[in-house]
Design a protein around this motif. Structure first.
Motif, mmCIF file in Angstrom:
data_model
loop_
_atom_site.group_PDB
_atom_site.id
_atom_site.type_symbol
_atom_site.label_atom_id
_atom_site.label_comp_id
_atom_site.label_asym_id
_atom_site.label_seq_id
_atom_site.Cartn_x
_atom_site.Cartn_y
_atom_site.Cartn_z
ATOM 1 N N PRO A 59 38.240 60.355 65.874
ATOM 2 C CA PRO A 59 38.631 61.501 66.697
ATOM 3 C C PRO A 59 38.144 62.813 66.104
ATOM 4 O O PRO A 59 38.318 63.081 64.915
ATOM 5 C CB PRO A 59 40.166 61.419 66.696
ATOM 6 C CG PRO A 59 40.449 59.954 66.511
ATOM 7 C CD PRO A 59 39.387 59.476 65.568
ATOM 8 N N PHE A 60 37.478 63.595 66.928
ATOM 9 C CA PHE A 60 36.970 64.914 66.567
ATOM 10 C C PHE A 60 35.963 64.841 65.411
ATOM 11 O O PHE A 60 35.757 65.823 64.693
ATOM 12 C CB PHE A 60 38.129 65.861 66.214
ATOM 13 C CG PHE A 60 39.225 65.849 67.236
ATOM 14 C CD1 PHE A 60 39.059 66.472 68.466
ATOM 15 C CD2 PHE A 60 40.419 65.186 66.990
ATOM 16 C CE1 PHE A 60 40.060 66.437 69.427
ATOM 17 C CE2 PHE A 60 41.434 65.156 67.937
ATOM 18 C CZ PHE A 60 41.248 65.781 69.160
ATOM 19 N N HIS A 61 35.378 63.651 65.217
ATOM 20 C CA HIS A 61 34.338 63.444 64.196
ATOM 21 C C HIS A 61 34.845 63.743 62.786
ATOM 22 O O HIS A 61 34.103 64.238 61.941
ATOM 23 C CB HIS A 61 33.111 64.301 64.505
ATOM 24 C CG HIS A 61 32.522 64.030 65.860
ATOM 25 N ND1 HIS A 61 31.856 62.866 66.171
ATOM 26 C CD2 HIS A 61 32.529 64.774 66.997
ATOM 27 C CE1 HIS A 61 31.461 62.908 67.441
ATOM 28 N NE2 HIS A 61 31.869 64.043 67.973
ATOM 29 N N HIS A 62 36.109 63.424 62.546
ATOM 30 C CA HIS A 62 36.711 63.628 61.223
ATOM 31 C C HIS A 62 37.059 62.274 60.614
ATOM 32 O O HIS A 62 38.189 61.792 60.764
ATOM 33 C CB HIS A 62 37.960 64.499 61.322
ATOM 34 C CG HIS A 62 37.691 65.911 61.713
ATOM 35 N ND1 HIS A 62 38.625 66.718 62.341
ATOM 36 C CD2 HIS A 62 36.577 66.678 61.602
ATOM 37 C CE1 HIS A 62 38.104 67.901 62.579
ATOM 38 N NE2 HIS A 62 36.865 67.905 62.138
ATOM 39 N N HIS A 98 38.389 56.905 71.187
ATOM 40 C CA HIS A 98 39.071 58.173 71.426
ATOM 41 C C HIS A 98 38.393 58.888 72.589
ATOM 42 O O HIS A 98 37.165 59.013 72.641
ATOM 43 C CB HIS A 98 39.029 59.046 70.161
ATOM 44 C CG HIS A 98 39.803 60.308 70.282
ATOM 45 N ND1 HIS A 98 39.208 61.556 70.258
ATOM 46 C CD2 HIS A 98 41.131 60.532 70.447
ATOM 47 C CE1 HIS A 98 40.137 62.485 70.379
ATOM 48 N NE2 HIS A 98 41.307 61.897 70.503
ATOM 49 N N HIS A 99 39.211 59.370 73.539
ATOM 50 C CA HIS A 99 38.659 59.819 74.817
ATOM 51 C C HIS A 99 37.678 60.977 74.688
ATOM 52 O O HIS A 99 36.644 60.988 75.384
ATOM 53 C CB HIS A 99 39.784 60.224 75.775
ATOM 54 C CG HIS A 99 39.262 60.665 77.111
ATOM 55 N ND1 HIS A 99 38.771 59.787 78.051
ATOM 56 C CD2 HIS A 99 39.109 61.913 77.652
ATOM 57 C CE1 HIS A 99 38.356 60.450 79.117
ATOM 58 N NE2 HIS A 99 38.549 61.737 78.903
ATOM 59 N N ARG A 100 37.950 61.934 73.849
ATOM 60 C CA ARG A 100 37.090 63.116 73.813
ATOM 61 C C ARG A 100 35.635 62.740 73.559
ATOM 62 O O ARG A 100 34.721 63.257 74.215
ATOM 63 C CB ARG A 100 37.559 64.091 72.735
ATOM 64 C CG ARG A 100 36.597 65.253 72.527
ATOM 65 C CD ARG A 100 37.126 66.272 71.565
ATOM 66 N NE ARG A 100 38.207 67.032 72.159
ATOM 67 C CZ ARG A 100 38.409 68.336 71.930
ATOM 68 N NH1 ARG A 100 37.590 69.001 71.165
ATOM 69 N NH2 ARG A 100 39.421 68.959 72.478
ATOM 70 N N GLU A 101 35.410 61.825 72.632
ATOM 71 C CA GLU A 101 34.050 61.452 72.273
ATOM 72 C C GLU A 101 33.363 60.625 73.366
ATOM 73 O O GLU A 101 32.133 60.553 73.418
ATOM 74 C CB GLU A 101 34.033 60.693 70.948
ATOM 75 C CG GLU A 101 34.318 61.551 69.727
ATOM 76 C CD GLU A 101 35.765 62.014 69.642
ATOM 77 O OE1 GLU A 101 36.010 63.098 69.100
ATOM 78 O OE2 GLU A 101 36.663 61.278 70.144
ATOM 79 N N LEU A 102 34.160 60.014 74.243
ATOM 80 C CA LEU A 102 33.572 59.233 75.332
ATOM 81 C C LEU A 102 32.751 60.106 76.273
ATOM 82 O O LEU A 102 31.847 59.621 76.957
ATOM 83 C CB LEU A 102 34.674 58.529 76.138
ATOM 84 C CG LEU A 102 35.436 57.400 75.456
ATOM 85 C CD1 LEU A 102 36.543 56.898 76.370
ATOM 86 C CD2 LEU A 102 34.505 56.264 75.066
ATOM 87 N N ASN A 103 33.066 61.391 76.332
ATOM 88 C CA ASN A 103 32.391 62.295 77.260
ATOM 89 C C ASN A 103 31.306 63.142 76.605
ATOM 90 O O ASN A 103 30.718 64.009 77.254
ATOM 91 C CB ASN A 103 33.419 63.219 77.914
ATOM 92 C CG ASN A 103 34.360 62.467 78.837
ATOM 93 O OD1 ASN A 103 33.917 61.717 79.690
ATOM 94 N ND2 ASN A 103 35.652 62.650 78.653
#
Length: 348
Positions: A59-62, A98-103
């Protein structure tokens, strides 16, 4: 102003109660929302079944350290292996996205033929308002990991747990009310409320929106100086109760004045007398008058829950992913979200 300032009558320290007696004597049903403890998770996870969870993208590339037996060492969850090595896709029991990275541009899903026994998990802690492009993920995921209580893996921002120690101290209060906000948009319900409310009561505002940012280590000490904190959610949805209540209010030791889902939704997770809901009042002016006229005896009632409970914050994605292992034995293996968008956007 009735509450004494700057000197405050400190709350008494209370004798901790055993968790069994706490649950038996409780007037509201915390059993429906509590997770099992780490030790219980360790016992309920089968000794014979080892679950490997592949984190497809952090998530959030962390990325976090997942070396060794992190689930057992940190959270007492046995037989659970976290990996972010995509080469182990075919060896993994569960893959979590994680949803954010899917987009994000350039994102791709696994291209290997999918093992029908492998479960895919959709993870998201944002509200429906901030969750975009859900429709294209229908018929993809088996399980969900969200703040929604009806998720397969229920992951709130925080929870109350039986008290294990005696100490609870509040810092001396010097001011009445504060709010820390970075995302300030005119269309938000909380902004519309604040504009009206601030006509009748001064609010000390911190955060990027007010050009008074607080460092991460400054946030809680600053809020702790105030009697009340505006725990205003950026959007109103079922079960969407974030760190604004759990961390900014409860951990700081300030009484939350909440704007979010209805009062009865909050009361699924916290005692009715632990917070003030803006909907309890006919107008913003009435709420302001209520806060200004409160005396110390009334104020202390909002802290009675601390006799029996502590606050646990969930902010480590490793713990969230380890929890998948403890839930696996209890989840259906033939489930598919044919309408993920409808589920998440509905009943909001």
């Amino acid at each position: 102003m009735v509450l004494p300032m700057p000197k405050v009558h400190r709350l008494r320290n209370y004798m901790a109660l055993g968790s069994i007696f706490v649950l038996l004597g409780l007037g509201w049903n915390i059993q429906s929302v509590l997770f099992t403890s780490g030790s219980e998770q360790a016992m309920t996870t089968s000794q014979d079944v080892y679950t490997t969870v592949l984190i497809w993208h952090w998530p959030f590339h962390h990325p976090l350290n997942i070396s060794g037996d992190v689930c057992l060492d940190l959270y007492n969850i046995k037989n659970c292996k976290l990996t972010d090595n995509r080469d182990k896709l075919n060896l993994s029991d569960v893959v979590v996205f994680h949803h954010r990275e899917l987009n994000e541009k350039g994102h791709y899903m696994p291209t290997d033929p999918r093992n029908p026994a492998q479960m895919w998990v959709w993870a998201n802690l944002e509200s429906p308002f901030h969750t975009k492009n859900l429709g294209k993920w229908n018929n993809v995921f088996n399980w969900t990991l969200t703040y929604r209580e009806d998720s397969d893996i229920f992951m709130p921002y925080g929870q109350l747990v039986p008290k294990l120690h005696m100490q609870f101290n509040t810092s001396a209060k010097t001011s009445l009310l504060t709010w820390a906000v970075s995302n300030y948009q005119q269309t938000q319900k909380r902004v519309q409320f604040f504009k009206e409310f601030s006509k009748y009561l001064n609010v000390d505002v911190y955060g990027k929106a007010s050009k008074k940012p607080l460092c991460s280590s400054c946030l809680l000490p600053t809020i702790s100086r105030y009697y009340f904190y505006l725990a205003l959610e950026n959007s109103v949805h079922k079960d969407y109760i974030t760190e604004k209540l759990w961390k900014n209010s409860f951990l700081a030791g300030s009484v939350p004045v909440v704007l979010g889902p209805p009062r009865e939704n909050y009361e699924k997770f916290i005692p009715a007398d632990s917070f003030i809901h803006v909907s309890d009042f006919a107008s913003a002016k009435d709420l302001a008058e209520f806060l200004k006229s409160m005396n110390i005896e009334h104020y202390e009632r909002y802290f009675r829950w601390r006799q029996e409970y502590d606050v646990k914050i969930y902010n480590d994605w490793r713990e969230r992913f380890c929890l998948i292992c403890s839930r696996c034995p209890h989840l259906p293996k033939d489930k598919v979200y044919s309408n993920l968008e409808g589920w998440f956007m509905g009943n909001s």
